[in-house]
Enzyme design. Sequence first.
Site, short mmCIF file in Angstrom:
data_model
loop_
_atom_site.label_atom_id
_atom_site.label_comp_id
_atom_site.label_asym_id
_atom_site.label_seq_id
_atom_site.Cartn_x
_atom_site.Cartn_y
_atom_site.Cartn_z
N GLY A 1 0.84 -1.20 0.00
CA GLY A 1 0.00 0.00 0.00
C GLY A 1 0.87 1.24 0.00
CB ALA A 2 2.13 3.51 1.66
CG MET A 3 8.62 1.31 2.30
SD MET A 3 8.43 0.14 3.68
CE MET A 3 9.75 0.68 4.76
CG ASN B 1 11.06 4.08 1.90
OD1 ASN B 1 11.42 2.98 2.26
ND2 ASN B 1 10.24 4.28 0.87
CG HIS C 1 5.39 3.30 9.99
ND1 HIS C 1 5.58 2.36 10.99
CD2 HIS C 1 4.57 2.69 9.08
CE1 HIS C 1 4.91 1.26 10.68
NE2 HIS C 1 4.29 1.43 9.55
CD GLU D 1 2.98 3.85 5.19
OE1 GLU D 1 4.14 3.66 5.60
OE2 GLU D 1 2.15 2.92 5.10
#
Length: 1035
Positions: free
Chosen positions: A438-440, A442, A477, A474
């Site tokens: 879905g997304a990351m 980083n 995170h 995200e």
Amino acid sequence: MDVFDGNSSEHANLPRNMIENSMFEEEPDVVDLAKDSAAFPTFPALDPDEVAYEPCSSRLLVRGLGENDMDEDEEDCESSARLLGMSFMNRSSAHRSTSSPFSRQSPPRTCSRPSARTMVVCVLFLVIVASMTMVLYFLPGCNFTRTGCRKPNKTTPIESIYPLSTNGELFPWAQLRLPLSIRPLSYDLTLNPDLDNMTFTGRIVINMAVLHNRKCIVLHGSNLNITKATFKLGDGQVHDVTVLEFKPKQQLAVKFSEELKAGQHCVLTLDYSAKLSHTYDGFYNSSYSDKDGNKRVLAATQFEPLSARKAFPCFDEPAFKATFLIKIIRKPNYMALSNMPKANSTPLHNGLVQDEFEKTSVNMSTYLLAFIVANFTSNSKNVSETVVSVYSVPEKKEHTYYALDTASKLLKFYNEFFEIDYPLKKLDLVAIPDFLAGAMENWGLITFRETTLLVGKQSSPLEKQVVASVIAHELAHQWFGNLVTMRWWNDLWLNEGFATYMQYMSLQTVLPKLDIGNLFLAVRFRALDKDALNSSHAVSTEVNTAEQVEEMFDSVSYEKGASILLMLNTSLPGDQQFRKGIIQYLKQFSGSNTDTDDLWNSLTQVEVSTQHQNISEMMSSWTSQKGFPLVTISRKGDQVNLTQEHFLLTTDNATHTSSLWNIPVTYVNDSCSLAPECRQVFTLNTKSGTFKLPESVKWLKLNYRNTGFYIVHYGDEGWAALKDALSKNISVLTNDDRASLIHNIFALSRLGRVSFDQVLNVLKCMSKETETSPVTEALLQLNRIYGLLDKRQETNIVSRMKKYILAHFGSLMNKQTWEEEDSVSKQELRSALLQTACSLAEENCTQQAKSLFKTYVESNGTFRIPGDLQQVVFTVAAQSDEDWSTLLSMYHYVTYDAEKRKMLQGLASTQDTRRLVWILNTGLKGDHIQTQELPLVISTVCNGFAGYLFAWDFIQENWDRLIEKFPVGSFAIQSIIKSATSQFSTQAHLDQVQAFFFSLKERGSQMRSVQEALETIRLNQRWMDRNLSTLRNWL
Ligand SMILES: [Zn+2]
């Protein structure tokens, strides 16, 4: 098969070269690394269990020593024993250093022609082995599952047998996790990707500190062709070194003749070349068609969990944090992005440009590094000290505004909520046209699918809800995961559970209109469903193989993790204790790595009320054991008795567990049931507990708004009292509580505690229900059963079940509008109702959908179908030959991804078998339909009667190609297995599924999702056996 996980089944499957070298060299010395670990206090202290046997340790191993200590026959027996999985590592030193017949490359001989003495020894030995096996097998609780009986020893001796490198030399390391003797401090990485040829070259300079005397460096690298390697120790000379590679574990090593001494610094420089990956991990190429139909290429990264090693040699574990300096060489018509802002661009003599990025201002784990070479445009905005930008392909630039605005609001919220400012100067959010996850998250360069970041001006609130929740996740995170990182993947939930919880929590405050509460409630229900299976796992669970690392990305880490955090937060006495605890946790561990206990300790330390609560004690019962409790309530006079047991869905009646949880049981009653103040709490931390309640209380509802992670059985009387109250006035309970009752009664039916009649009676008393959460939960549960009956071809019951659903929800279905709708909650409600209605071929629904599709096609792009209705409209359209073809041609030119996906779901819902085969194959090929969509295609095909068996055949036939695209254990593979098998309910299908996955061996048979699939089929089968007759009579 999990080759390296240390349980008994692995030994027979060791790679050939590992067996061949099993006794080639001596037993390694045991080195107590822990003794010196204080030298670098910021580095995680060594767990004595993790202390490894290191062959390149301080004491020299002498090849061939004592070779004659054992005669050949004895060696043969020993080799056989080894293959039987027995440990010989503790045998006498005289036996340690012998070579085995394998070392001479001769075929393994068995004890078939031994001397008499050896014969006796062998027979004796086999008897012992057999007896031990029997004893182990009959030990209570031991069922030879994937983890076997109890915790397997992490340093299983067999793992310390050194394998061969690709060049034939002995590789000095035999474990999954790297030795802790060398710690990387900084990386200087220069990359030169060639997007025409899909290759890249790189140079990595790694600065390292030696923590313990050692004669080798072991790090990760996968599919990298090392062309030059040099090494420099302290102020010494630079000299060439040989890099050894052990492919099965994606490790590289450099051996030295002299020891590297604790306290020294050294530098390893490696030049290498590699291909850009054609899957979705590592440094991979992605492509898309621009508005003129030209193919454009780009290169992007996806490193979590184990793929940074595919882009550059590194210490690819979350605890090896370091700083990074990135330089990327590109063509002038491309741009490059990385975690940090660009420091400078230098034109090179060959016409290329080198972008250098600022050195990371923070220590970070390798999986968070990212870089992109593409042709994107962006919109930006300043939020306090940070520039927030959203990037997309140029033609979608106008779709970035919503994300920019949302990300800015959320960044501001998190900065304040955590009382720690986001530490980087920029935050980029990038929509990648072909992206699997879905997304990351980083650090500073978050990557997304286009559907999870881009929304058009006309997008529906439901599409915005998707985008906002992914951004909120995200961004959370950046603190949970990036600033403070789990030490190892066993505690992945510290990243994912937290980010998931924060995503719902932040949106409730920042964007309350998105009505995120319904979604979070549904997510908690699904987490309970999955955790009820025997194949589930503890939130914090041992991880010993690459596949097990992949498997941690599942509903337990994300959704159960988030659910138990909600339960904790709502059960703490002061409303600020949770927040203060996590602020303390983030501040205390900023820049380092943690375990689950660190979090509980931080939360326990913060005292905001006089009511002391040991959070560690309470929460460890939720993170260290799988599953959750079933709380059963009974009343006698003014006594209320509660008991708890493991809610374990199993077809094996003999399986009981002694698990106990520390449950903050909440309850409301008829005198006060809606407001949060009505909620009372009783802590149940033993098998049973009692509290007093006036006899005049008519009914009790436990688990107020379903914030606790447990299911409640009220007993016949308790259910009857609740049903009675609800039939008179449905509003005596909150929407969440009514949804919770529906979820719980279906779950109890699946467990076999209540009959299906009782389920239907509960639904009956809520026939006037019109609220989103209870209606969507009831529809989901009924559709699930409908799907099973349909696939079993129980035609009569299916048609009667259809009548029941339409009778129960028909008037509500007919009340739904087909125009734009602003309320997210109403959109959720109507899309669930209309999807059910149209899938049951309800006339009014299909007519409306068809006419909407007609208007849409004829309008030439000027008329838009409301976002939440697109899927139902496209699905109805796809059932006619002509409209399916129209839809397909539209699919090719529509660029807006959210709409495109719904068209794809429509196309995949066709019942025409030739088309189904075409769509599955095209999804696998990845040209007309991107491979990232294949899991969605498969799940949609499986929903249909015509498609579910095709999909199952397709998966079996193409398994190897599937695991090439999606790693074994990955979320995509988990989802594919679930879609394909969860609607089977017969013995024949169970046998088929079992035989297929068993035949895969190391290509997937050990996956937890396979166990889950088999369990689910058995449970479906049992449910059918028990309830078919009721259904026949009742409906
Ligand atoms: Zn996440």
